[in-house]
Design a protein around this motif. Structure first.
Motif, PDB file in Angstrom:
ATOM      1  N   PHE A 167      34.699  32.947  41.535  1.00  0.00           N
ATOM      2  CA  PHE A 167      35.946  33.694  41.375  1.00  0.00           C
ATOM      3  C   PHE A 167      37.132  32.856  41.880  1.00  0.00           C
ATOM      4  N   LYS A 196      37.995  17.827  37.780  1.00  0.00           N
ATOM      5  CA  LYS A 196      37.344  19.114  38.059  1.00  0.00           C
ATOM      6  C   LYS A 196      36.099  19.293  37.185  1.00  0.00           C
ATOM      7  N   PRO A 204      47.739  24.785  38.647  1.00  0.00           N
ATOM      8  CA  PRO A 204      47.772  25.750  39.753  1.00  0.00           C
ATOM      9  C   PRO A 204      48.751  25.335  40.866  1.00  0.00           C
ATOM     10  N   LEU A 232      33.429  17.043  38.668  1.00  0.00           N
ATOM     11  CA  LEU A 232      32.942  17.663  39.908  1.00  0.00           C
ATOM     12  C   LEU A 232      31.974  18.799  39.592  1.00  0.00           C
ATOM     13  N   LEU A 290      37.140  29.515  42.541  1.00  0.00           N
ATOM     14  CA  LEU A 290      37.254  28.238  41.826  1.00  0.00           C
ATOM     15  C   LEU A 290      37.954  28.439  40.486  1.00  0.00           C
ATOM     16  N   LEU A 348      31.293  34.808  44.374  1.00  0.00           N
ATOM     17  CA  LEU A 348      32.585  34.809  45.066  1.00  0.00           C
ATOM     18  C   LEU A 348      33.245  33.434  44.949  1.00  0.00           C
ATOM     19  N   MET A 367      41.257  45.411  46.043  1.00  0.00           N
ATOM     20  CA  MET A 367      40.256  45.692  45.002  1.00  0.00           C
ATOM     21  C   MET A 367      39.016  44.817  45.164  1.00  0.00           C
ATOM     22  N   ILE A 396      38.365  42.229  37.153  1.00  0.00           N
ATOM     23  CA  ILE A 396      38.908  43.322  37.981  1.00  0.00           C
ATOM     24  C   ILE A 396      40.238  42.896  38.600  1.00  0.00           C
ATOM     25  N   ASP A 397      40.313  41.648  39.061  1.00  0.00           N
ATOM     26  CA  ASP A 397      41.546  41.165  39.688  1.00  0.00           C
ATOM     27  C   ASP A 397      42.679  41.036  38.672  1.00  0.00           C
ATOM     28  N   ASP A 446      40.973  19.883  33.277  1.00  0.00           N
ATOM     29  CA  ASP A 446      41.177  18.824  34.255  1.00  0.00           C
ATOM     30  C   ASP A 446      39.901  17.974  34.370  1.00  0.00           C
ATOM     31  N   LEU A 481      34.563  39.980  38.888  1.00  0.00           N
ATOM     32  CA  LEU A 481      35.602  40.019  39.920  1.00  0.00           C
ATOM     33  C   LEU A 481      36.918  39.527  39.331  1.00  0.00           C
ATOM     34  N   LYS A 521      40.225  30.541  39.861  1.00  0.00           N
ATOM     35  CA  LYS A 521      41.663  30.692  40.159  1.00  0.00           C
ATOM     36  C   LYS A 521      42.358  29.338  40.129  1.00  0.00           C
ATOM     37  N   PHE A 522      41.604  28.294  40.554  1.00  0.00           N
ATOM     38  CA  PHE A 522      42.200  26.966  40.602  1.00  0.00           C
ATOM     39  C   PHE A 522      41.788  26.110  39.402  1.00  0.00           C
ATOM     40  N   ASP A 523      41.458  26.776  38.303  1.00  0.00           N
ATOM     41  CA  ASP A 523      41.168  26.088  37.036  1.00  0.00           C
ATOM     42  C   ASP A 523      39.957  25.164  37.057  1.00  0.00           C
ATOM     43  N   TYR A 524      38.974  25.431  37.873  1.00  0.00           N
ATOM     44  CA  TYR A 524      37.754  24.614  37.827  1.00  0.00           C
ATOM     45  C   TYR A 524      36.888  25.146  36.682  1.00  0.00           C
ATOM     46  N   ARG A 549      43.434  44.616  37.187  1.00  0.00           N
ATOM     47  CA  ARG A 549      43.537  45.668  38.203  1.00  0.00           C
ATOM     48  C   ARG A 549      42.591  46.823  37.889  1.00  0.00           C
ATOM     49  N   ILE A 566      41.606  15.425  43.076  1.00  0.00           N
ATOM     50  CA  ILE A 566      42.118  16.798  42.882  1.00  0.00           C
ATOM     51  C   ILE A 566      43.169  17.111  43.955  1.00  0.00           C
ATOM     52  N   ILE A 576      28.765  38.147  38.428  1.00  0.00           N
ATOM     53  CA  ILE A 576      29.603  38.563  39.556  1.00  0.00           C
ATOM     54  C   ILE A 576      31.012  37.951  39.467  1.00  0.00           C
TER      55      ILE A 576
END
Lengths: 506, 167
Positions: free
Chosen positions: A429, A168, B67, A171, A431, A426, B82, A224-225, A165, A221, A433-436, A228, B56, A217
């Motif tokens: 992790f 993104k 997303p 940004l 960001l 954190l 977790m 792990i997410d 994107d 994460l 998720k939202f494809d940044y 699982r 965005i 980090i």
């Protein structure tokens, strides 16, 4: 011919038993120092500099060069196996090295990194030998506008090529650049962007804090997410025949990345104030730009490992050029080497080549020998690195977290940075998720401290006229290419719309 | 995911505005004879960030971005648990550094992760938890001469004893 005679004398010097022993120890030490996030070649060279006063200057510089090369190789190892860049020069190696390791191809990634580093080192030595004196004058003609144009090109390769994107990506770049501006304004000396007046921001945000936060980090994460926590690391395998097969695959698949990295790395390396990090990042960008399959970058393309790795080694030799010929160090490590040379009674500068040719060419010869030994030592350690990857994930993960925390602290010796790193981790992790895309932010925080002062100096030179980036013979073409690359996505969009309209009307 | 993406864009927009405001503490325009002011670079970059966050958010509202087309939750219950266990562990690790030293906190974190989260045997968990900080201590303090935080004063006798081995 005289140069070749000096160079061969340099080789002979480097191959003396005492020097060979120093090279072996130096490379091995450098390898482990480079692997450790937060510690880089600069730490190794700085800490061991006093020890070198016990041996003759040539042996001393050989030892330091060996540490320097070893650390260059070591940075890639943690990038590939742990996903944490060991040093800024290995940031770009993480982009494709880590995905390759996650696919179970860690051995290919490590072998590619080793061979590419060796090729980069070799090409740069040849270029150095052939073009050292004329290149020194070219490097001198690079002023602020030219360096800023180069930085613009580096960012443009990330914007123009992203399948990601675009808003993104932009940004992400801006975020990295603003973070790089935190601390003190270099020109006026006033505090700047000290968020919530927390004093920890006064020393700025070290790139490693962001890089370890994102890749150490945040990445863990994410793993792990998504899994699982039920993965047994990667199914990395290792055998001698496997290494040979990987070496063949590396040569056939990654030769392009290696060629681009070796050449580009050298030329970026010789620019004063640039060095190996921008060299490796630009090599990655250009390799992606010229690839037939740019979408495979970031997902485990061997070219994406070969380009930055060959570039950072090539740039290391390149950065010796302004140091030896002009007395201007291209990186913190070369600055310490320069300090060492002064203590040993040598005066770096234009006269060094004529006054002390034995020293200069012994140094170059020792670089080459160190480079070869680094390859051999690195390849022989690959089984150990692979074994690390085969550890159960529930052992490897806490180790990576521990390394990240210690690395984040060691970079600046401030707990504020460790907390900041946790925050970055954190945020990364979520960001992600939202494809940044976060690699551009890391690229930007590394290049920001070069980009901003050069932009400001250029505008000061031109009394605020931005045409300075277009009407200079070197800066102009680079800026034009960068602007085209930035506008490429817009052109693509318009083209697709017109084509879509054409198809509809047909 | 769509709501999450809009909220994230919102947070980033607020952050951009804050950074723009913070940049204005220095000059953000061109000063004659001095070049661009110290706040100019971060101010205008934060401005570009703000524009990006608007695009965005609009893309997310229009369900254009991948997303925003997904109906999956950002974190399901198991994922939340977790992440809380792991990130919570790291958070406590860092919080403990000032009390029981970097090495002590490392030992406790490793034991928590290996024994409680990783379900490894007590013997293995203890062995790794003790050996790792020991190796770190000698690598950092003795070899690299890098001092890591030693926590509160009650740890002093222990570290003094370890230092006698180094020096």
């Amino acid at each position: 011919m005289e140069i070749l005679a000096h160079l061969s004398e340099g080789f002979v010097e480097a191959l003396w038993p005492i020097n060979l022993a120093l090279i072996t120890i130096g490379v091995t030490l450098g390898l482990f120092i480079g692997m450790m996030p937060g510690l880089g070649s600069v730490n190794g060279v700085a800490i061991l500099l006093p020890i070198t006063f016990l041996v003759p200057p040539t042996s001393a510089i050989i030892f330091l060069a060996a540490i320097y090369y070893g650390a260059m190789y070591g940075g890639a190892i943690s990038s590939i196996t742990l996903g944490i860049p060991g040093a800024s020069t290995a940031v770009a190696t993480t982009f494709d090295g880590r995905p390759l390791a996650m696919k179970g191809r860690a051995s290919l990634a490590l072998v590619t990194a080793a061979i590419a580093s060796f090729v980069g080192g070799t090409v740069s030595i040849i270029l150095f030998t052939m073009f050292a004196p004329p290149l020194a004058s070219v490097a001198l003609s690079f002023g602020s506008p030219e360096i800023f144009a180069l930085m613009l090109l580096a960012f443009a390769t990330f914007v123009g090529l992203g399948g990601d994107d675009i808003p993104k990506t932009v940004l992400s770049i801006c975020l990295g650049l603003v973070f790089a501006a935190v601390g003190f304004d270099e020109i006026s000396g006033e505090p700047r962007l000290v968020f919530f007046n927390i004093s920890g921001f006064l020393h700025g945000i070290n790139f490693l804090v962001l890089a370890i936060g994102v890749y150490g980090i945040g990445e863990m994460l994410w793993t792990i997410d998504t899994t699982r926590g039920k993965i047994t690391s990667t199914e990395a395998k290792m055998s001698i025949s496997g290494v040979i097969a990987d070496a063949r695959e590396c040569v056939s698949k990654a030769w392009k990345g290696m060629s681009i990295g070796s050449l580009l790395g050298f030329f970026v390396g010789i620019l004063p104030a640039a060095g190996a990090t921008p060299g490796s990042l630009m090599a990655y960008g250009v390799s992606k730009l010229t690839s037939r399959d740019p979408d495979s970058y970031g997902k485990g393309n061997p070219d994406g490992v070969a380009a930055p790795e060959s570039a950072n080694n090539s740039a290391s030799t390149g950065s010796m050029l302004p140091m030896l010929t002009l007395g201007i160090p291209g990186s913190p490590t070369t600055a310490i080497l320069l300090g060492g040379m002064v203590i040993w009674g040598l005066t770096p500068g234009p006269r060094l080549f004529s006054d002390q040719p034995e020293f200069v060419w012994s140094l170059i010869g020792s670089f080459y020998v160190s480079n070869f030994f680094a390859l051999v030592i690195n390849l022989s350690f690959i089984p150990l690195f692979i074994w690390m990857l085969r550890m159960p994930f529930t052992i490897l993960a806490p180790m990576i977290f521990v390394l990240s925390i210690v690395g984040g602290y060691a970079a600046t010796n401030d707990m504020h940075d460790v907390w900041l790193m946790l925050g970055f981790g954190l945020s990364a992790f979520f960001l992600r998720k939202f494809d940044y895309p976060l690699a551009p932010a890391v690229l930007a925080i590394v290049l920001g401290p070069i980009a901003e002062p050069t932009l400001r100096q250029s505008l000061l030179l031109s009394s605020g006229d931005p045409m300075i980036f277009l009407n200079r013979p070197i800066a102009g073409p680079i800026t034009v290419i960068a602007v085209i690359l930035i506008l490429l996505p817009a052109f693509k969009l318009i083209y697709d719309k017109f084509r879509g309209a054409g198809v509809k009307s047909a | 995911m769509r709501r999450g993406e809009i909220i994230t864009a919102g947070i980033l927009a607020v952050m951009s505005i804050y950074m723009m405001w913070k940049s204005t503490e220095l000059d953000i325009f061109y000063i004659k004879g001095e070049g661009p002011g110290g706040g100019a670079w971060p101010f205008w970059l934060s401005g570009i960030m703000l524009i990006c966050t608007v695009i965005i958010a609009v893309n997310a509202v229009r369900r254009v971005s991948p997303p925003s087309q997904s109906d999956e939750p950002v974190l399901d219950a198991e994922g939340r648990k977790m992440i809380l266990q792991v990130f919570g562990g790291i958070f406590v690790f860092v919080a403990l550094v000032g009390i029981v030293s970097m090495y002590g906190a490392m030992l406790l974190f490793l034991f928590y992760y290996l024994w409680f989260l990783g379900r490894h045997s007590l013997k293995l968990s203890l062995a790794i938890s003790i050996l790792t900080p020991t190796a770190f201590f000698f690598f950092f303090e003795a070899l690299m001469r890098v001092t890591l935080p030693k926590g509160m004063s009650f740890t002093e006798p222990f570290f003094n004893w370890l230092n006698t081995i180094i020096y």
